[in-house]
Scaffold this motif. Structure first.
Motif, mmCIF file in Angstrom:
data_model
loop_
_atom_site.group_PDB
_atom_site.id
_atom_site.type_symbol
_atom_site.label_atom_id
_atom_site.label_comp_id
_atom_site.label_asym_id
_atom_site.label_seq_id
_atom_site.Cartn_x
_atom_site.Cartn_y
_atom_site.Cartn_z
ATOM 1 N N HIS A 169 20.075 69.201 35.443
ATOM 2 C CA HIS A 169 20.833 69.738 34.295
ATOM 3 C C HIS A 169 19.857 70.304 33.257
ATOM 4 O O HIS A 169 20.075 71.372 32.699
ATOM 5 N N TYR A 170 18.789 69.577 33.029
ATOM 6 C CA TYR A 170 17.768 70.028 32.081
ATOM 7 C C TYR A 170 17.094 71.302 32.584
ATOM 8 O O TYR A 170 16.959 72.285 31.854
ATOM 9 N N GLU A 171 16.688 71.272 33.845
ATOM 10 C CA GLU A 171 15.947 72.427 34.383
ATOM 11 C C GLU A 171 16.834 73.674 34.404
ATOM 12 O O GLU A 171 16.370 74.768 34.080
ATOM 13 N N GLU A 172 18.105 73.510 34.753
ATOM 14 C CA GLU A 172 18.993 74.686 34.766
ATOM 15 C C GLU A 172 19.180 75.230 33.349
ATOM 16 O O GLU A 172 19.195 76.443 33.136
ATOM 17 N N ALA A 173 19.317 74.326 32.387
ATOM 18 C CA ALA A 173 19.529 74.786 31.006
ATOM 19 C C ALA A 173 18.278 75.497 30.469
ATOM 20 O O ALA A 173 18.368 76.306 29.554
ATOM 21 N N LEU A 174 17.117 75.213 31.053
ATOM 22 C CA LEU A 174 15.895 75.895 30.615
ATOM 23 C C LEU A 174 15.509 77.050 31.536
ATOM 24 O O LEU A 174 14.407 77.588 31.435
ATOM 25 N N LEU A 175 16.402 77.425 32.428
ATOM 26 C CA LEU A 175 16.131 78.597 33.245
ATOM 27 C C LEU A 175 16.251 79.843 32.365
ATOM 28 O O LEU A 175 17.104 79.912 31.487
ATOM 29 N N GLY A 201 13.364 88.568 37.456
ATOM 30 C CA GLY A 201 14.232 87.537 38.030
ATOM 31 C C GLY A 201 14.261 86.282 37.183
ATOM 32 O O GLY A 201 14.066 86.340 35.972
ATOM 33 N N CYS A 202 14.482 85.136 37.833
ATOM 34 C CA CYS A 202 14.636 83.882 37.096
ATOM 35 C C CYS A 202 13.361 83.050 37.172
ATOM 36 O O CYS A 202 12.654 83.078 38.173
ATOM 37 N N TYR A 203 13.106 82.326 36.111
ATOM 38 C CA TYR A 203 12.002 81.368 36.145
ATOM 39 C C TYR A 203 12.398 80.128 35.371
ATOM 40 O O TYR A 203 13.237 80.178 34.465
ATOM 41 N N GLY A 204 11.812 79.019 35.744
ATOM 42 C CA GLY A 204 12.023 77.774 35.020
ATOM 43 C C GLY A 204 11.106 77.808 33.812
ATOM 44 O O GLY A 204 9.887 77.921 33.958
ATOM 45 N N ALA A 205 11.687 77.686 32.619
ATOM 46 C CA ALA A 205 10.886 77.846 31.407
ATOM 47 C C ALA A 205 10.377 76.521 30.873
ATOM 48 O O ALA A 205 9.861 76.438 29.771
ATOM 49 N N SER A 206 10.506 75.436 31.669
ATOM 50 C CA SER A 206 10.082 74.117 31.189
ATOM 51 C C SER A 206 8.618 73.825 31.516
ATOM 52 O O SER A 206 8.008 72.959 30.888
ATOM 53 N N ALA A 207 8.048 74.505 32.520
ATOM 54 C CA ALA A 207 6.643 74.290 32.907
ATOM 55 C C ALA A 207 6.224 75.407 33.857
ATOM 56 O O ALA A 207 7.079 76.074 34.452
ATOM 57 N N HIS A 208 4.905 75.561 34.026
ATOM 58 C CA HIS A 208 4.422 76.605 34.943
ATOM 59 C C HIS A 208 4.679 76.229 36.396
ATOM 60 O O HIS A 208 5.061 77.056 37.209
ATOM 61 N N MET A 209 4.457 74.959 36.680
ATOM 62 C CA MET A 209 4.613 74.485 38.059
ATOM 63 C C MET A 209 5.634 73.353 38.062
ATOM 64 O O MET A 209 5.611 72.477 37.189
ATOM 65 N N LEU A 210 6.530 73.376 39.026
ATOM 66 C CA LEU A 210 7.541 72.321 39.156
ATOM 67 C C LEU A 210 7.418 71.756 40.561
ATOM 68 O O LEU A 210 7.199 72.511 41.507
ATOM 69 N N TRP A 211 7.531 70.428 40.683
ATOM 70 C CA TRP A 211 7.431 69.921 42.049
ATOM 71 C C TRP A 211 8.663 69.128 42.458
ATOM 72 O O TRP A 211 9.420 68.632 41.626
ATOM 73 N N LEU A 212 8.814 69.085 43.784
ATOM 74 C CA LEU A 212 9.884 68.313 44.417
ATOM 75 C C LEU A 212 9.291 66.987 44.839
ATOM 76 O O LEU A 212 8.245 66.947 45.493
ATOM 77 N N GLY A 213 9.971 65.902 44.503
ATOM 78 C CA GLY A 213 9.485 64.593 44.907
ATOM 79 C C GLY A 213 9.803 64.311 46.362
ATOM 80 O O GLY A 213 10.624 64.986 46.983
ATOM 81 N N GLU A 214 9.127 63.302 46.879
ATOM 82 C CA GLU A 214 9.336 62.867 48.256
ATOM 83 C C GLU A 214 10.813 62.505 48.500
ATOM 84 O O GLU A 214 11.330 62.679 49.585
ATOM 85 N N ARG A 215 11.503 62.005 47.430
ATOM 86 C CA ARG A 215 12.887 61.545 47.617
ATOM 87 C C ARG A 215 13.928 62.626 47.402
ATOM 88 O O ARG A 215 15.105 62.403 47.619
ATOM 89 N N THR A 216 13.541 63.784 46.931
ATOM 90 C CA THR A 216 14.537 64.819 46.630
ATOM 91 C C THR A 216 14.168 66.155 47.269
ATOM 92 O O THR A 216 14.509 67.214 46.739
ATOM 93 N N ARG A 217 13.495 66.113 48.418
ATOM 94 C CA ARG A 217 13.108 67.385 49.032
ATOM 95 C C ARG A 217 13.913 67.688 50.299
ATOM 96 O O ARG A 217 13.440 68.390 51.183
ATOM 97 N N GLN A 218 15.142 67.172 50.396
ATOM 98 C CA GLN A 218 16.009 67.475 51.536
ATOM 99 C C GLN A 218 16.300 68.978 51.561
ATOM 100 O O GLN A 218 16.666 69.552 50.532
#
Ligand code: TRP
Ligand code: MN
Length: 448
Positions: A240-246, A252-269
């Motif tokens: 919700h936070y990341e979408e609101a900061l898109l 095109g689109c970028y995430g404006a919360s940080a330069h690099m964003l990562w997927l955790g081991e538990r949420t990379r399905q």
């Protein structure tokens, strides 16, 4: 594949997101965030991607570090400045000792959301929601603190903005100037053997600068020596936070919360909400890979996240554990290499090496951490791929959370200053020690 939109993740199974009691309050917080300025500029993402493309080619090294979880209770200058200072010291050790350019990325200015193994926690017969990081709820074990509060999304934005503002000043405003290298060793680090070793290196750098100046190269005015590029990253967990900061621009689109964003081991399905959201952004994307990561899954993830094989787009962060890295990493390296992919490969020697002491304190052994780093480099040497970087949890402060190192912290010593909001971090002296050891390994790898 179905069309992507900023909210297409909402149709996918979304793990690790909090349940808010009042959806109206959540929407109001999201609307407010949508109207705020981006924290980073998209041109900076492009610049980082260029730097990481060089890392993927084996021409530079990625250093990514910071807190496991940042806290709203540590808003002052000290926490940020001391972490930044130690990252600079580690970078200078690697740049000088291994003669290798270092790309500096903090786990900072937004690392507020934590995945948990259980939705609830029970203490003394009372069951409450688990603590999910300051962006969601409070760590204290009482019903009021543990209730997820949408107002915390705005607090996370403000903390990130303030932290980033200080980081930009530190990176650009003179603090990071190589001529000031002696000023970075302070307090307890100065007294430690690592501090002494660092001071020797700082002397050599100061001499080199004076030598260059004497030769007629105007080091005092060379802009490269005065500032560093410093990038931010965090786990993209709270969608919700990341979408609101898109944010959108012509490209095109970028995430404006940080330069690099990562997927955790538990949420990379591959069909999960987090992968769906991130695939539509231009940011650098990290993917954590644990010992259970399956080569076919990793290739599918790369196809979804990076269909165009764009240089510098993906950082694969292996966190295998010191005992498993030798067996689990090589099949992944081969599969990725044979698919014609050249992501940055980064070693997280922290998360696969978390253990509990006899009295239940979470800790990590310095020796294990180093052993995983060595195993990572060895695996790459065997497979002919580039060991691109290091991802670690640290703080500049004098904490006692990880065992071992030159200070030889034992279980009894951990109690003295065990302060982490989540996982055990290397302290300033242990971080420097790690940098010196990695510089040796990197040097050996580059000579081969
Ligand atoms: N700008 C260069 C770099 O980031 C050199 C440099 C300036 C530097 N200050 C530094 C390197 C501090 C490491 C640490 O590599
Ligand atoms: Mn952690």
């Amino acid at each position: 594949m179905a069309a992507w939109s900023p909210s297409s993740w909402r149709d996918r199974p979304a793990l690790q997101l909090p349940a808010y009691a009042d959806p109206g309050a959540l929407r109001a917080a999201e609307d407010r965030l949508r109207g705020l300025p981006p924290l980073i500029f998209p041109g900076e993402i492009a610049q980082l991607r260029g730097r990481l493309a060089a890392v993927a080619r084996g021409e530079a090294f990625l250093l990514q570090g910071g807190d496991c979880a940042e806290s709203f209770d540590e808003p002052g200058q000290d926490a940020v400045e001391s972490t930044f200072r130690v990252i600079l010291q580690m970078a200078v050790v690697l740049t000088y000792a291994a003669a290798c350019p270092v790309v500096k990325v903090g786990r900072i200015a937004g690392q507020f959301a934590k995945p948990r193994s259980s939705d609830t926690e029970t203490q003394g017969g009372v069951t409450l929601p688990s603590y999910r990081g300051d962006i969601v709820n409070g760590a204290a074990f009482d019903a009021a603190a543990r209730a997820p509060d949408p107002a915390r999304l705005l607090a996370a934005y403000s903390h990130s903005a303030a932290t980033l503002n200080l980081l930009r000043a530190l990176a650009q405003g003179g603090f990071a100037d190589l001529h000031a290298v002696h000023r970075w060793t302070t307090g307890f680090v100065r007294q430690s053997p690592q501090g002494e070793r660092f001071e020797e290196l700082a002397d050599r750098i100061t001499q080199s600068l004076a030598f260059m100046q004497a030769c007629g190269f105007d080091a005092a005015r060379a802009p490269q020596l005065h500032a560093v590029e410093f990038y931010t990253s965090h786990e993209a967990l709270h969608l919700h936070y990341e979408e609101a900061l898109l944010r959108r621009d012509d490209a095109g689109c970028y995430g404006a919360s940080a330069h690099m964003l990562w997927l955790g081991e538990r949420t990379r399905q591959v069909d999960g909400a987090h992968v769906e959201f991130l695939r539509g952004l231009r940011n650098v994307l990290g993917v954590k890979l644990g010992p259970k990561a399956d080569p076919a899954d990793v290739l599918r993830l790369l196809d979804v996240l990076d269909p165009g094989h764009e240089p510098g787009r993906i950082v694969l962060i292996a966190r295998m554990g010191s005992e498993q890295v030798g067996e689990r990493l090589p099949p992944l390296l081969r599969a990725v290499r044979d698919a014609g992919r050249t992501p940055v490969w980064c070693c997280d020697p922290m998360h696969g090496n978390t253990v509990a002491t006899a009295n239940g304190t979470k800790t990590r052994d310095f020796g294990r951490i180093l052993q995983e780093v060595r195993g990572f480099f060895e695996a790459h040497a065997r497979e002919g791929t580039h060991p691109g970087g290091l991802h670690f949890e640290m703080t500049g402060q004098d904490v006692t959370e990880c065992r071992g190192g030159a200070q030889a912290l034992d279980d009894a010593a951990l109690a003295a200053r065990y302060r982490t909001a989540c996982d055990p971090r290397l302290n300033g002296s242990q971080s420097l020690e790690l940098a010196f050891l990695v510089a040796d390994v990197l040097n050996a790898a580059r000579r081969r």
